[in-house]
Design an enzyme around this catalytic site. Sequence first.
Site, PDB file in Angstrom:
ATOM      1  N   PRO A 156       0.793  -1.226   0.000  1.00  0.00           N
ATOM      2  CA  PRO A 156       0.000   0.000   0.000  1.00  0.00           C
ATOM      3  C   PRO A 156       0.827   1.278   0.000  1.00  0.00           C
ATOM      4  O   PRO A 156       1.874   1.359   0.641  1.00  0.00           O
ATOM      5  CB  PRO A 156      -0.820  -0.105   1.300  1.00  0.00           C
ATOM      6  CG  PRO A 156      -0.106  -1.090   2.135  1.00  0.00           C
ATOM      7  CD  PRO A 156       0.547  -2.051   1.188  1.00  0.00           C
ATOM      8  N   ASN A 157       0.320   2.241  -0.747  1.00  0.00           N
ATOM      9  CA  ASN A 157       0.866   3.603  -0.831  1.00  0.00           C
ATOM     10  C   ASN A 157       2.163   3.715  -1.629  1.00  0.00           C
ATOM     11  O   ASN A 157       2.645   4.819  -1.871  1.00  0.00           O
ATOM     12  CB  ASN A 157       1.058   4.216   0.572  1.00  0.00           C
ATOM     13  CG  ASN A 157      -0.244   4.277   1.339  1.00  0.00           C
ATOM     14  OD1 ASN A 157      -1.226   4.806   0.817  1.00  0.00           O
ATOM     15  ND2 ASN A 157      -0.293   3.728   2.538  1.00  0.00           N
ATOM     16  N   ASN A 162       7.940  -5.832  -1.039  1.00  0.00           N
ATOM     17  CA  ASN A 162       7.884  -4.712  -0.105  1.00  0.00           C
ATOM     18  C   ASN A 162       6.427  -4.591   0.332  1.00  0.00           C
ATOM     19  O   ASN A 162       5.625  -3.957  -0.356  1.00  0.00           O
ATOM     20  CB  ASN A 162       8.355  -3.413  -0.761  1.00  0.00           C
ATOM     21  CG  ASN A 162       8.355  -2.254   0.227  1.00  0.00           C
ATOM     22  OD1 ASN A 162       7.830  -2.373   1.338  1.00  0.00           O
ATOM     23  ND2 ASN A 162       8.932  -1.128  -0.171  1.00  0.00           N
TER      24      ASN A 162
HETATM   25  C1  DQA Z   1       8.243   0.824   3.727  1.00  0.00           C
HETATM   26  C2  DQA Z   1       8.381   1.001   5.240  1.00  0.00           C
HETATM   27  C3  DQA Z   1       7.051   0.749   5.943  1.00  0.00           C
HETATM   28  O1  DQA Z   1       7.200   0.903   7.343  1.00  0.00           O
HETATM   29  C4  DQA Z   1       6.014   1.743   5.460  1.00  0.00           C
HETATM   30  O2  DQA Z   1       4.766   1.461   6.048  1.00  0.00           O
HETATM   31  C5  DQA Z   1       5.921   1.806   3.979  1.00  0.00           C
HETATM   32  C6  DQA Z   1       7.127   1.706   3.169  1.00  0.00           C
HETATM   33  C7  DQA Z   1       9.534   1.205   2.971  1.00  0.00           C
HETATM   34  O3  DQA Z   1       9.649   0.827   1.809  1.00  0.00           O
HETATM   35  O4  DQA Z   1      10.395   1.886   3.525  1.00  0.00           O
HETATM   36  O5  DQA Z   1       4.842   2.043   3.428  1.00  0.00           O
HETATM   37  O6  DQA Z   1       7.961  -0.531   3.444  1.00  0.00           O
END
Ligand code: DQA
Length: 151
Positions: A9-10, A74
């Site tokens: 996500p995101n 990821n």
């Molecule tokens: C992440 C680290 C995670 O804690 C965070 O919630 C993310 C991105 C990273 O790529 O650094 O969304 O996975």
Amino acid sequence: MKIMIINGPNLNLLGIREPDLYGKETYEQLTEYVNNYAKQKGFELTIRQSNHEGDLIDYIQEAYFENIQGIVINPAAYTHTSVGLLDAIKAVNLPTVEVHLSDVAKRENYRQISYIREACLATVSGKGFSGYLEALDILLRHLTQNSDGEF
Ligand code: DQA
């Protein structure tokens, strides 16, 4: 050699979301970057991204049913919450490398737990986009050691 990269996500908002933490480059640039590496190294790459936990589990299962040999994942925020992702990785039993753009070890307490880590070959963290190449290299090395060396 067939590999899948799964992003949680995101990560589709890279470039927009917290650029000080995750960089100014976009998600599209990340996909271009890893696709170029796959071309250069001569392996087949499938890339998936979703904001939904169940979709990420479906992608892990898809990798298995499509005879993909290894996964770079990821899981973003689901890293720190999802037993379902851990179970999916264990269920398909495909070599998997965990990657994070930011250095999660140096961030908030709630990011210190990774549910998937115990099922992964390695974790690469805090190296931005190049961490994905490092994760792919770890996976390729593992896969070639366990095959006849042909990509
Ligand atoms: C992440 C680290 C995670 O804690 C965070 O919630 C993310 C991105 C990273 O790529 O650094 O969304 O996975």
